[in-house]
Design an enzyme around this catalytic site. Sequence first.
Site, short mmCIF file in Angstrom:
data_model
loop_
_atom_site.label_atom_id
_atom_site.label_comp_id
_atom_site.label_asym_id
_atom_site.label_seq_id
_atom_site.Cartn_x
_atom_site.Cartn_y
_atom_site.Cartn_z
N LYS A 9 -75.28 -5.02 13.60
CA LYS A 9 -75.79 -6.29 14.16
C LYS A 9 -76.00 -6.14 15.65
O LYS A 9 -75.39 -5.28 16.30
CB LYS A 9 -74.81 -7.45 13.88
CG LYS A 9 -73.40 -7.30 14.49
CD LYS A 9 -73.24 -7.76 15.92
CE LYS A 9 -71.80 -7.62 16.42
NZ LYS A 9 -71.69 -7.51 17.88
N PRO A 94 -72.81 3.85 15.55
CA PRO A 94 -71.74 4.34 16.43
C PRO A 94 -70.54 3.37 16.44
O PRO A 94 -70.72 2.17 16.27
CB PRO A 94 -72.40 4.43 17.80
CG PRO A 94 -73.74 3.80 17.69
CD PRO A 94 -74.08 3.62 16.25
N ALA A 97 -69.07 0.13 19.51
CA ALA A 97 -70.27 0.14 20.35
C ALA A 97 -70.91 -1.23 20.49
O ALA A 97 -72.00 -1.35 21.02
CB ALA A 97 -71.27 1.14 19.77
N LEU A 99 -71.90 -2.98 17.95
CA LEU A 99 -72.88 -3.13 16.87
C LEU A 99 -72.23 -3.59 15.56
O LEU A 99 -72.90 -3.72 14.54
CB LEU A 99 -73.61 -1.80 16.64
CG LEU A 99 -74.50 -1.34 17.79
CD1 LEU A 99 -75.04 0.07 17.54
CD2 LEU A 99 -75.66 -2.32 18.00
N GLY A 100 -70.93 -3.82 15.59
CA GLY A 100 -70.25 -4.39 14.42
C GLY A 100 -70.12 -3.47 13.23
O GLY A 100 -69.89 -3.93 12.10
N GLY A 101 -70.25 -2.16 13.45
CA GLY A 101 -70.24 -1.22 12.33
C GLY A 101 -68.98 -1.30 11.47
O GLY A 101 -69.06 -1.44 10.24
N GLY A 102 -67.83 -1.26 12.10
CA GLY A 102 -66.56 -1.31 11.34
C GLY A 102 -66.42 -2.62 10.60
O GLY A 102 -65.95 -2.66 9.45
N SER A 103 -66.84 -3.72 11.22
CA SER A 103 -66.76 -5.04 10.59
C SER A 103 -67.69 -5.12 9.38
O SER A 103 -67.34 -5.68 8.34
CB SER A 103 -67.15 -6.13 11.58
OG SER A 103 -66.27 -6.13 12.68
N SER A 104 -68.88 -4.55 9.54
CA SER A 104 -69.85 -4.58 8.45
C SER A 104 -69.35 -3.74 7.27
O SER A 104 -69.48 -4.14 6.11
CB SER A 104 -71.18 -4.03 8.97
OG SER A 104 -72.17 -4.11 7.99
N ASP A 136 -65.84 -10.93 13.61
CA ASP A 136 -67.25 -10.87 13.21
C ASP A 136 -67.46 -10.33 11.80
O ASP A 136 -68.59 -10.10 11.38
CB ASP A 136 -68.12 -10.15 14.25
CG ASP A 136 -67.64 -8.74 14.56
OD1 ASP A 136 -66.66 -8.32 13.94
OD2 ASP A 136 -68.24 -8.08 15.43
O1 C5P Z 1 -61.11 -10.46 15.87
P1 C5P Z 1 -61.07 -9.07 16.39
O2 C5P Z 1 -59.96 -8.25 15.80
O3 C5P Z 1 -62.38 -8.38 16.28
O4 C5P Z 1 -60.79 -9.20 17.93
C1 C5P Z 1 -60.35 -8.14 18.73
C2 C5P Z 1 -59.80 -8.68 20.03
O5 C5P Z 1 -60.88 -9.24 20.80
C3 C5P Z 1 -58.83 -9.83 19.87
O6 C5P Z 1 -57.53 -9.35 19.76
C4 C5P Z 1 -59.01 -10.61 21.17
O7 C5P Z 1 -58.34 -9.97 22.22
C5 C5P Z 1 -60.48 -10.45 21.43
N1 C5P Z 1 -61.29 -11.55 20.92
C6 C5P Z 1 -61.26 -12.77 21.58
N2 C5P Z 1 -62.05 -13.81 21.14
C7 C5P Z 1 -62.88 -13.64 20.08
C8 C5P Z 1 -62.91 -12.41 19.39
C9 C5P Z 1 -62.11 -11.37 19.85
O8 C5P Z 1 -60.54 -12.95 22.56
N3 C5P Z 1 -63.66 -14.65 19.70
#
Ligand code: C5P
Length: 284
Positions: A9, A94, A97, A99-104, A136
Amino acid sequence: MLELRAPAKINLGLEVIRRRPDGYHDINTIFAAVDLHDTIFLKSRPDNAIDCRVEGNDSLTSDRNNLCVRAAEALRNATGCRRGLDIALHKRIPMGAGLGGGSSDAAAVLKGAATLWGIDPGDRVLHELAAGIGSDVPFFLGAPLAIAVSRGEELRALDMNLPHAILLINPGIHVATPWAYGAVNRGSGRSASDLTTILQRGLVSPDLLAGQLVNDFEPAVFAEYPLLRMLKERLYEAGALFALMSGSGSTMFGLFQRMEDALHAATNFPGCWHAVTRFAARRE
Ligand code: C5P
């Protein structure tokens, strides 16, 4: 055996609105899936182990930190299913990066493992499991273009076709997302823009996007990594209609009228990883 496509993404605008009491931040962004994707093969196992093999990127291991394994485990814990799973992950996106690869990948495993195991946890449970894995991840369960608020997990699909070609540039810098949120330091809050209207107007005249569709991470991330600001400038010099950083970086993207424009512009970035892609098509 199931073969799944897990798209990358980009963020068409990313506003950090405020820090929340739970430590996360409320954001306002448009997530847009693109054709660049990882490919995932899922196979049932006779035992109850969950194994993940990664090809194309040796910095990822098959331990519990791998979001694919976490997704399969979360699905089993929520449903009581005890089936095993072999995951083969062909990485093209990558890592770390923006691009949300791990989330996707995680979202694809959630959906795919449910199909393979013959269980239907329902959309609400899938969404909750996805949000538990990362902010994400829920986007990748749904429509390929969506406006996202709250911490990124509250989504509303957008019914628009984006015709541009996209050039993605990554110089191999890793930006830690928690650091980037901390660096934005949005103590007193900011107001959220109407990103949908900005994007709709930008479809007619893309030059309206520059200055209106912003990524709030850019000032802090560019101050730390000046090369990224240079790459953004170079995207404009190479003819991009619009250029921005995706997520908390470090991938920079440029929008171009035609694929050949984007391919030609790519020659200006020797030494950087790059990909030319398109926005993922809407599902009819
Ligand atoms: O949700 P995710 O694990 O991807 O988030 C990683 C880190 O990014 C969170 O621990 C937080 O520090 C930060 N984050 C945030 N606000 C968001 C998404 C992520 O502060 N909306």
